[in-house]
Design an enzyme around this catalytic site. Structure first.
Site, PDB file in Angstrom:
ATOM      1  N   LYS A  74      22.793  44.910  21.963  1.00  0.00           N
ATOM      2  CA  LYS A  74      23.597  45.194  20.744  1.00  0.00           C
ATOM      3  C   LYS A  74      23.508  44.085  19.839  1.00  0.00           C
ATOM      4  CE  LYS A  74      26.609  48.389  21.456  1.00  0.00           C
ATOM      5  NZ  LYS A  74      28.032  48.665  22.248  1.00  0.00           N
ATOM      6  N   ARG A 125      32.812  44.957  20.843  1.00  0.00           N
ATOM      7  CA  ARG A 125      31.897  45.905  21.711  1.00  0.00           C
ATOM      8  C   ARG A 125      31.178  44.920  22.602  1.00  0.00           C
ATOM      9  NH1 ARG A 125      29.260  49.955  17.543  1.00  0.00           N
ATOM     10  NH2 ARG A 125      30.591  49.798  15.624  1.00  0.00           N
ATOM     11  N   GLY A 152      29.858  52.739  31.893  1.00  0.00           N
ATOM     12  CA  GLY A 152      30.855  52.330  32.723  1.00  0.00           C
ATOM     13  C   GLY A 152      31.416  50.999  32.587  1.00  0.00           C
ATOM     14  N   MET A 210      33.161  48.555  29.289  1.00  0.00           N
ATOM     15  CA  MET A 210      34.126  48.674  28.069  1.00  0.00           C
ATOM     16  C   MET A 210      33.245  48.937  26.820  1.00  0.00           C
ATOM     17  SD  MET A 210      36.826  46.276  26.164  1.00  0.00           S
ATOM     18  CE  MET A 210      36.010  46.444  24.632  1.00  0.00           C
ATOM     19  N   ARG A 221      18.295  50.695  17.816  1.00  0.00           N
ATOM     20  CA  ARG A 221      17.705  50.435  19.288  1.00  0.00           C
ATOM     21  C   ARG A 221      16.681  51.438  19.210  1.00  0.00           C
ATOM     22  NH1 ARG A 221      22.731  52.827  22.761  1.00  0.00           N
ATOM     23  NH2 ARG A 221      23.027  54.799  21.505  1.00  0.00           N
ATOM     24  N   HIS A 236       8.955  71.504  53.419  1.00  0.00           N
ATOM     25  CA  HIS A 236       7.889  72.243  53.273  1.00  0.00           C
ATOM     26  C   HIS A 236       7.973  73.031  51.911  1.00  0.00           C
ATOM     27  CE1 HIS A 236       6.004  76.357  54.054  1.00  0.00           C
ATOM     28  NE2 HIS A 236       5.172  75.410  54.657  1.00  0.00           N
ATOM     29  N   SER A 249      -9.372  58.438  53.545  1.00  0.00           N
ATOM     30  CA  SER A 249      -8.364  59.044  52.780  1.00  0.00           C
ATOM     31  C   SER A 249      -6.817  58.629  53.303  1.00  0.00           C
ATOM     32  CB  SER A 249      -8.618  60.451  52.181  1.00  0.00           C
ATOM     33  OG  SER A 249      -7.584  61.113  51.534  1.00  0.00           O
ATOM     34  N   CYS A 295      -4.315  60.932  49.435  1.00  0.00           N
ATOM     35  CA  CYS A 295      -4.051  62.172  49.303  1.00  0.00           C
ATOM     36  C   CYS A 295      -2.696  62.772  49.743  1.00  0.00           C
ATOM     37  CB  CYS A 295      -5.223  63.274  50.031  1.00  0.00           C
ATOM     38  SG  CYS A 295      -5.223  63.096  52.003  1.00  0.00           S
ATOM     39  N   TYR A 329      -9.827  56.434  44.191  1.00  0.00           N
ATOM     40  CA  TYR A 329      -9.199  57.743  43.457  1.00  0.00           C
ATOM     41  C   TYR A 329      -7.990  57.885  44.121  1.00  0.00           C
ATOM     42  CZ  TYR A 329     -10.329  60.283  47.870  1.00  0.00           C
ATOM     43  OH  TYR A 329     -10.260  60.983  48.944  1.00  0.00           O
TER      44      TYR A 329
END
Lengths: 900, 900
Positions: free
Chosen positions: B38, B108, B117, B119, B352, B468, B784, B852, B872
């Site tokens: 800020k 602030r 959480g 102030m 922001r 699963h 793999s 994989c 890959y």
């Protein structure tokens, strides 16, 4: 062109053709690779001037060339053989196939390693119908010559030509019967002559060729047969099993025959320079007068003990004794010799290092150091550390006649006889009546432990050498045969069946955990123990080894035994077996089923005094030595009743439409068990995960340890407990566990007004723990490799499931070189261990590192631990002596490697 | 002594006291660490000459010093604050607490990361009974002043002094009621004055001290409260959860108040430079006239859309629009701004970077490239690849009113509405009638797959994001909410209960797999898909990424979908799901139960045509692209009926004393299941172990692949199958498996008169495989990584057991930084992968390496794969677009790192 050729490359030189045949005089013990064990042995004896019948050896190179050329003799080989044969004829003054003074030879295979499955021996080669007459004339003993002749046809026919032995045996029996002869020695020349003719005919019928009359054909045929036998089915199988390369090949020994069957001043025998059963220093062996070598083996006549030869032929015996001593000195080890006496003349046919029993190996090693024949280090190398285990257990009397009804895995050594019992409670009950029992189960689990304690031994039909039954039995030093797949166990009918024999509850039978045999009835056994010799050997080992030897022990009795066997600490004291005892289990179950922390704490408070007393006992037994106590490890459902039994019970009760307290209770327990049930409990809620979820459990355990230590100190006993956190995979797990531990120690210290200096460390068993050991060592004062679980996770193999199933096939099929639960896998698990040692010590140089998995008692694994620089190995009490020796051997190998 | 002191060490210099307070003019965006988000924002705006009310920021250093000194302001801080306050008073011409022209300020907090959480804000600080009068006089609006005063006491009391908010609210309600006022804006001055007095009294009662009258005390109190709130319970929890270090501290912003509540030419609002929901390029936001900031948030009055401001206050709007554009250009990203209008004068209070939806993020990134505001690489970095997943699934209409009855794990994204069904068969049945259903189970297993296929979505009460249900649903692209612990599922009564609502079979309800919500009734949803913007973005990503993106797919439909999403191949085609289909399962079971090889082969022959057709379909869908087919992997008992159900059935039948065919069959099946049952099936007889014991299974599979390829070639379709062997742990396993595979390929090639060039490779999932990759690569053409199983084994954690149990606790308690099944563990699993890549390629430089496991679709894991140099990543079809983006981001990060 230059007159003087310039040598440019070695390869441009013409290589001399390699020598393929060596006279015995040309060889030596160092040429074992090319001459084979037998060839090297006779060569060495020949060089030493001992009376060895002359001969020559065809090298393994020749064999390999022959096999490589698909059965063609390599160029020049036959010329060389002819040349050496001519020399042999010259020296002996005899000629092969001569009808006046024929030379007979033996032909024997001989690889670098003694190897069953290969062609053994053909004697009397060179006999045919002409030389037979020459032999008869020359020896003046026609019967002898005929007997030699029929033996030759029989042997050559069977071994070289592949005719079935039975065909000859049948004819021999028929001849004996028609001659009313009790043994073949009683057959008259005429009968023998007819028999020989018959034998020749058998060969002709079955090979469709006449029996070879030409001695040269006989010889080359025998040599080819020896070569071919290298690739015989049994020989290949043997080599695969024993990891002997197929590329070695075999040598062939051709040696002038001498005859032990030429009358009462002739004979043949085998003898050892010391007793191979006891190690006693005396010539030990057997002989037969007027006999050929095969008669001693065949058992038709009973051989005489060798000392009676001293009376029968004193001069020969004296010479033999002198030669035996020379050979033992020469080889600096006990020799196993073959000899033949021909008309009062002693000939040595073979010498080799003698196989021996464990007891003999120990005694011989120790004696030879005393005799200054070998050094201490040599003595240590001479004894197989695995064999030492066998010395510590009762064994089946080797002389006893036994009926083996099944064979399983040799899971825990020793012999036990007792009444068959099929559940743990009955075992306890019957044992209380003073009867010896053997617990028979399909497999065991922690519920069976009280029955195992009561029993003399344990027999299971499932599970491997590291199954629950095996591990617990070894820990208790009780014999166990596991994974006996031929066994049909019927728990309901309380009986098992094996090898056609039914054994019912109460029937007496015997198991031999050293060999895996299950034996009908009672069998005499022999006592054993750490003898004086073993103690001496182990003390030598203690001077050499660097690794400390700890034991895995959960009870004061085990701890005491371990200490007697030389353990320098307890490397693994499991705390969960204590939970299994009948007086504690209800509290443990209450603890597990508690819904609220408060209830759990109440149940734990009941357990605390038990645990404290356990620790008092063990710490007292080990006073002054470290005791590494592992906090609770197994998944909690192991302490609850079996899920399947509960499911059946609930179904029964529901079917019977009996609503009520009983059903309610069963349903409640079933729900609780289902709640805790896991698909893969090995990888589930256990180890430090339990303590992180329920800190009050480890608070109780740590409190019990601290209070026990405090009590002992008041009694002026020095306790050295250390606390080990299991199944850590991430440094944060250990950091938090240790916070709880330290807080509890601090609390108890405050209450008791003492100070504790208790080390806290961790198991390294999860692969990730090894891979992040540098982080974990920030919170650990010691590491202990739990290589059982580490092998399971690194290999992805559940030991309980695999050993009875695919793992056995894997090892016998050669997919794996060894069972990784028996011998540490150097490439996988060993590599992880290496990372952990290096990176753990990089973080904390004083980090103590040991191993407490089953591998801690295995010689090959101990060698890996030595190489990795571990501080100690920990194994079951009975394996401590063997481990002391193995650690010394590993150290010797290691320092030797470092010298190089 | 020398006149010119020689500087020796920097440390010998006297450090200037660090500056702890900065005027907005002194700061900048780059000072975020010290000024907070800020503070840096307002400083940057001030420097840019935008209309920002003046003020100053107390640094995070001051906060840390204060906290380090246990609540004492660091030396010099208050002097600095006084100095800057004096400056502020000078510039504004007002004085704090002045009874003529009082300065009011807001206080602030502002940390470097936006953080709930802590102030938040105290407005109107500086008011007391004197300055109240000054404010009233100066503004000529006593009501306004009194309202500000009571608000200040209320806020300060609640936030700084910790008085419960409700106490004030009750009084406010009471005042409104007694004044018959509809809102607080209607309260008259007298009522407000009384209310303020009441509020002061509440504070005094609850703090036992008078409300601070001295503005300096008010200010230092507020600053201390901000500092303290850094260590508040919720703030700490938030940082732990989000892995924000506790050592950052917060800054405090003190800013002159401007008032939006000074009439209809005043107001306050929030706005975005573009629409954060759609990404559309227009100012988007809300405002209220005659209001203070908190009113917009509180929702007492409905705010107006910002474009109406253009009519209400055109000059102000025009200025705001200009500022908005400047800010967006300045920050080169969409801004989220707060502003206040005081009597026609615009003030910017905060700016922001705006949060945005996935769709907006994509559109904004693509648009900004077109606008040349950002580069392609920046655009790629701007979009969260995980969010891309959400764009591909139907979503709950964000405008819909819904009633959430439970929340589980967001296991597979998308929304689905349908009738509740509690078993797979019913699901299939009801779906066939044309009704949409949602399958509700405690957890699913392969038996449920046909029901999942039939259902719109899946809801389970147990299991994690990789259970699963989750894995299969993601694979199918169906919404799934898993592990919904609040759900009480009663399968027998066919109902579930959640949040007090009972849902019976047939009742309509909705699940949102993107957020894990379970919602009562039907809910409107909105369609989604790969939009034009997304397609553009992904094409940019494709130009940047090095990693190829494959998909995991087991059916032609999945393969086609994957290809549409941009998959360049199939990285994992599982063959066992095919076995599960109802028309095949009987053959599979017959194959498993076969006692003889012959019977097994007969059953396999029945399966062959099915498998061949499966492969024809997939290979055709992927023509020209590689399809890596994994040979059978799961333990065989997964294909048999449930053990527990069989046990109950057998017990029932026995209880009913019904001997007969039915009991016999059930008993036979139970025995078979028990025979195959394993303690830890994960580590049991599965993967390549099956093929080594029963080669005929993989012979059938390889034959099916080869015959499928051959058939397609005849049809001029180009198939590119590759064969993958699972669960290899030792090179010899692969060598032998490959022998069988090659022999079968050769056989089929001969039969069909074709030549195959089919690559054979292996999964690397067992830790030992990674550790011995150099040996394994001798027999593998590709690797793999199966990181699901590898994580299980490396961590020693069974995913099925752990995710519902301790793993969740581990992650929320911070024992583990993340769920290793979601994000690859770099130190353990990642390290093993590194060895495998390096050593595998050392043996075989052309070795292709991919992944994989589930991690293949996770951005963090993809970054690790990029670093390790994989070829890959393969993930479920719906994750392919996100993976394309993540791979590009990983590449950008990697090349950036390499530059450094």
């Amino acid at each position: 062109m230059a007159k003087t050729p310039v040598r440019t490359h070695p390869s441009s030189e013409r290589k001399p053709a390699p020598k393929l045949v060596y006279d015995f005089e040309e060889g030596s013990a160092s040429m074992r690779d090319r001459l084979g064990g037998k060839g090297a042995g006779v060569a060495e004896m020949t060089r030493a001037g001992l009376p060895v019948p002359p001969g020559f050896t065809i090298t393994t190179d020749a064999c390999l060339a022959y096999l490589g050329a698909k059965g063609r003799f390599p160029d020049g080989l036959l010329d060389e053989v002819r040349e050496h044969l001519a020399g042999l004829e010259r020296r002996s003054g005899k000629r092969l196939g001569d009808q006046e003074n024929p030379l007979l030879v033996s032909v024997r295979s001989g690889a670098a390693f003694s190897m069953p499955g290969m062609m053994d021996t053909v004697l009397n080669l060179g006999l045919n119908q002409q030389s037979l007459e020459g032999l008869a004339r020359r020896t003046g003993d026609r019967r002898f010559a005929l007997d030699a002749y029929r033996r030759f046809i029989q042997m050559y026919g069977r071994i070289v030509l592949g005719v079935e032995a039975e065909l000859f045996d049948v004819e021999l029996e028929r001849a004996k019967k028609s001659a009313h002869a009790g043994s073949d020695a009683e057959l008259k020349p005429a009968a023998l002559e007819k028999l020989a003719a018959k034998f020749r005919q058998i060969v002709e019928t079955h090979t469709r060729e006449a029996f070879p009359e030409d001695p040269w054909d006989q010889l080359t045929g025998a040599v080819a047969a020896v070569f071919d036998s290298w690739n015989g089915r049994r020989a290949i199988a043997y080599r695969e099993f024993n990891h002997i390369p197929h590329t070695l090949g075999t040598a062939v020994n051709v040696q002038a025959m001498v005859f032990g069957n030429m009358g009462e001043d002739s004979g043949t025998g085998v003898a050892f320079t010391r007793d191979p059963a006891t190690g006693e220093r005396r010539i030990f062996g057997e002989y037969l007068l007027n006999a050929q070598g095969e008669d001693v083996v065949a058992g038709i006549r009973t051989p005489q003990p060798i000392d009676t030869l001293e009376r029968a032929l004193p001069a020969v015996y004296a010479e033999f004794a002198k030669i035996a001593e020379r050979l033992e000195h020469h080889y600096r080890d006990v020799q196993d010799m073959e000899f033949t006496i021909e008309k009062g003349q002693l000939y040595m046919l073979q010498t080799r290092t003698a196989k021996r029993t464990a007891a003999a190996a120990v005694k011989i090693a120790v004696d030879m150091v005393a005799e200054k024949l070998i050094t201490r280090d040599e003595a240590l190398r001479r004894v197989d550390s695995e064999q030492v285990d066998h010395l510590l257990h009762r064994a089946i009397d080797p002389k006893a006649k036994i009926k083996v009804i099944a064979t399983g895995l040799a899971a825990s050594p020793g012999a036990a006889t007792g009444a068959a019992v099929f559940d743990a409670d009955r075992a306890e009950q019957i044992a209380k009546q003073g009867r010896q029992v053997i617990l028979v189960r399909i497999e065991t689990n922690p519920d069976d432990v009280h029955g195992m304690i009561a029993a003399e031994g344990v027999l299971t039909s499932r599970g491997g050498r590291t199954s629950h039954a095996a591990v617990v039995a070894r820990g208790m030093g009780k014999p166990c045969v596991a994974g006996t797949e031929d066994l049909k166990v019927d728990l309901v009918k309380r009986r098992f069946e094996a090898g056609g024999v039914v054994v019912r509850e109460g029937d007496i039978f015997t198991i031999d955990g050293t060999t895996g045999r299950v034996i009908e009835g009672a069998v005499p056994t022999v006592e054993a123990g750490v003898s004086g010799d073993l103690e001496q050997l182990l003390q030598m080992a203690d001077k050499v080894r660097r690794l400390k030897i700890y034991a895995n022990a959960d009870t004061p009795e085990d701890a005491r035994r371990a200490r007697e066997f030389g353990a320098q600490g307890i490397g693994l004291c499991r705390t969960e077996h204590m939970f299994m005892q009948q007086d504690r289990l209800p509290h443990v179950q209450r603890m597990i089923l508690a819904q609220e922390t408060k209830d759990r704490e109440a149940a734990l408070a009941e357990l605390l005094p038990f645990q404290r007393d356990d620790f008092v006992g063990i710490l007292e037994a080990m006073q002054g030595l470290p005791v590494i106590i592992r906090l609770i490890d197994p998944p909690l459902h192991e302490f609850l009743p079996s899920h399947d039994e509960l499911l059946v019970e609930v179904t029964h009760l529901r079917d019977a439409k009996k609503a009520g307290r009983k059903l309610e209770r069963a349903e409640h327990m079933l729900r609780a068990v289902e709640e805790l049930r896991e698909q893969n409990p090995m990888l589930g809620l256990r180890g430090c995960r339990l303590g992180l979820l329920f800190p009050e459990i480890i608070e109780m355990q740590v409190r019990a340890i601290a209070e026990a230590a405090s009590e002992l100190r008041r009694r002026r006993v020095k306790p050295v407990p250390e606390i080990m956190v299991p199944l850590v995979g991430h440094a944060e797990e250990l950091r938090r566990s240790r916070q709880t531990i330290e807080a509890t120690l601090k609390q108890v210290a405050k209450e008791q007004g003492v100070r504790f200096d208790i080390k806290v460390g961790t198991m390294i068993e999860v692969p990730r723990a090894a891979l992040t050991a540098g982080q974990i060592a920030e919170h650990a004062q010691f590491f202990s490799f739990g290589t059982n679980d580490m092998t399971q996770m690194t290999y992805g193999v559940s030991r309980d499931d695999a050993e009875g199933k695919f793992l056995g096939r894997y090892v016998t099929d050669g997919i794996l070189p060894a069972n990784p639960f028996e011998h540490l896998d150097p490439d996988g698990v060993g590599r992880l261990m290496g990372y952990a040692v290096t990176e753990g010590r990089a973080t904390r140089p004083a980090l103590e590192v040991g191993i407490c998995g089953e591998h801690g008692g295995d010689a090959q694994s101990i060698a890996i631990c030595e190489r990795l620089g571990l501080d100690y190995v920990s194994c079951s009490p009975f394996r401590v002596p063997g481990a002391r020796l193995a650690a010394a051997q590993a150290r010797l190998a290691q320092t030797q490697n470092q010298d190089v």
